[in-house]
Design a protein around this motif. Structure first.
Motif, PDB file in Angstrom:
ATOM      1  N   SER A  23       0.786  -1.263  -0.063  1.00  9.53           N
ATOM      2  CA  SER A  23      -0.072   0.003  -0.067  1.00  9.53           C
ATOM      3  C   SER A  23       0.701   1.241   0.030  1.00  9.53           C
ATOM      4  N   VAL A  24       2.243   1.171   0.327  1.00 10.72           N
ATOM      5  CA  VAL A  24       3.022   2.076   0.364  1.00 10.72           C
ATOM      6  C   VAL A  24       3.882   2.308  -0.916  1.00 10.72           C
ATOM      7  N   TYR A  25       4.600   1.249  -1.240  1.00 15.53           N
ATOM      8  CA  TYR A  25       5.441   1.015  -2.500  1.00 15.53           C
ATOM      9  C   TYR A  25       4.952   0.360  -3.493  1.00 15.53           C
ATOM     10  N   ASP A  26       5.485   0.211  -4.580  1.00 14.86           N
ATOM     11  CA  ASP A  26       5.250  -0.511  -5.912  1.00 14.86           C
ATOM     12  C   ASP A  26       5.631  -1.801  -5.727  1.00 14.86           C
ATOM     13  N   ALA A  27       4.829  -2.884  -5.415  1.00 15.52           N
ATOM     14  CA  ALA A  27       5.107  -4.050  -5.396  1.00 15.52           C
ATOM     15  C   ALA A  27       6.070  -4.771  -6.160  1.00 15.52           C
ATOM     16  N   LYS A  28       5.719  -4.360  -7.388  1.00 14.38           N
ATOM     17  CA  LYS A  28       6.754  -5.112  -8.627  1.00 14.38           C
ATOM     18  C   LYS A  28       8.074  -4.518  -8.442  1.00 14.38           C
ATOM     19  N   THR A  32      11.686  -6.337  -7.674  1.00 16.67           N
ATOM     20  CA  THR A  32      12.909  -6.456  -8.773  1.00 16.67           C
ATOM     21  C   THR A  32      14.343  -5.974  -8.132  1.00 16.67           C
ATOM     22  N   ARG A  33      14.117  -4.942  -6.994  1.00 14.06           N
ATOM     23  CA  ARG A  33      15.198  -4.304  -6.514  1.00 14.06           C
ATOM     24  C   ARG A  33      15.701  -4.627  -5.184  1.00 14.06           C
ATOM     25  N   VAL A  34      17.294  -5.400  -5.099  1.00 14.81           N
ATOM     26  CA  VAL A  34      17.628  -5.623  -3.868  1.00 14.81           C
ATOM     27  C   VAL A  34      18.026  -4.645  -2.889  1.00 14.81           C
ATOM     28  N   ARG A  35      17.689  -4.762  -1.596  1.00 18.50           N
ATOM     29  CA  ARG A  35      17.780  -3.733  -0.599  1.00 18.50           C
ATOM     30  C   ARG A  35      19.482  -3.770  -0.633  1.00 18.50           C
ATOM     31  N   ASN A  92      13.595   3.232   3.036  1.00 22.15           N
ATOM     32  CA  ASN A  92      13.004   1.983   2.640  1.00 22.15           C
ATOM     33  C   ASN A  92      12.646   1.963   1.302  1.00 22.15           C
ATOM     34  N   HIS A  93      12.562   3.039   0.565  1.00 22.58           N
ATOM     35  CA  HIS A  93      12.165   3.213  -0.544  1.00 22.58           C
ATOM     36  C   HIS A  93      12.832   2.283  -1.755  1.00 22.58           C
ATOM     37  N   PRO A  94      12.284   1.638  -2.523  1.00 22.74           N
ATOM     38  CA  PRO A  94      13.103   0.762  -3.496  1.00 22.74           C
ATOM     39  C   PRO A  94      14.193   1.295  -4.223  1.00 22.74           C
ATOM     40  N   GLN A  95      14.071   2.636  -4.437  1.00 24.44           N
ATOM     41  CA  GLN A  95      15.047   3.566  -5.505  1.00 24.44           C
ATOM     42  C   GLN A  95      16.051   4.065  -4.391  1.00 24.44           C
TER      43      GLN A  95
END
Length: 219
Positions: A23-28, A32-35, A92-95
């Motif tokens: 609900s906060v970040y894009d699931a896809k 696909t992005r490693v932390r 914690n954002h994927p980007q």
């Protein structure tokens, strides 16, 4: 209850963002992005900071029996909860991208963070012992514990260490929200430190004028 409310929620809020809810970040994008390892380290440090505050509130600090106005509670919660959400969202954002100088910057900042957290704890314990002794008319004195030696230079080393923690966390994560939070915390604590410093000076001796309030030789 005021301190427990202010400190418990940031701990839980940060963990919710760390879980990267759909609900906060894009699931896809999350899959696909490693932390980067700094994301995990930041979560540990953030949780450690607020866990320390909670444990000290329960077992170290002597809280007065006075009541806090409801508006102060609301303002405090809004400040901590809002900034925690902003900070946690970015880190914690994927980007999210790691700091510019890589592991060297992260390691040095994390080490400084842990030193400041330890210093904050030992200063809190020293202040409690000072109050229990009944001698409130003088500065707390340095002891055999190296973390208390800062008492020789400033009146409020607890604020010095607290600000050091947030500056270190800012450098460790290299994010704007943490930097803004650290700046606002520093301003507020500088005001508190100067007020306490003036109180110490009124009750102390002339030799204590050589001390600073919070930052050695500066403030």
């Amino acid at each position: 209850m005021v301190f427990l409310t202010e400190y418990t929620s940031p701990l839980l809020i940060y963990l919710l963002f760390y879980l990267r809810l759909s609900s906060v970040y894009d699931a896809k994008e999350c899959t696909t992005r490693v932390r980067h390892p700094i994301v995990h380290l930041a979560c540990i440090c953030h949780c450690l900071h607020y866990l320390r505050h909670l444990l000290e509130t329960l077992f170290v600090h002597k809280i007065s029996e006075g009541q806090t106005p409801l508006k102060n509670l609301i303002k405090g919660c809004a400040f901590y909860w809002g900034f925690t959400s902003w900070i946690a969202y970015y880190i914690n954002h994927p980007q999210y991208t790691p700091p510019s100088f890589g592991n060297r910057q992260v390691t040095l900042a994390a080490f400084t963070f842990l030193i400041c957290e330890a210093g904050s704890h030992f200063i809190s314990v020293a202040l409690v012992h000072q109050n229990q002794s009944g001698n409130k008319s003088s500065f707390p004195s340095p002891s055999i514990n190296p973390f208390t030696w800062l008492f020789a230079l400033v009146s409020c080393p607890n604020y010095t260490y607290e600000i050091g923690s947030w500056i270190s966390f800012t450098l460790m994560t290299q994010t704007l929200p943490v930097g803004v939070f650290a700046l606002l915390i520093a301003i507020q604590m500088a005001l508190w430190a100067r007020k306490k410093h003036q109180l110490y000076l009124k009750k102390g001796t002339s030799s204590q004028w050589r001390k600073a309030a919070m930052i050695p030789f500066v403030l």
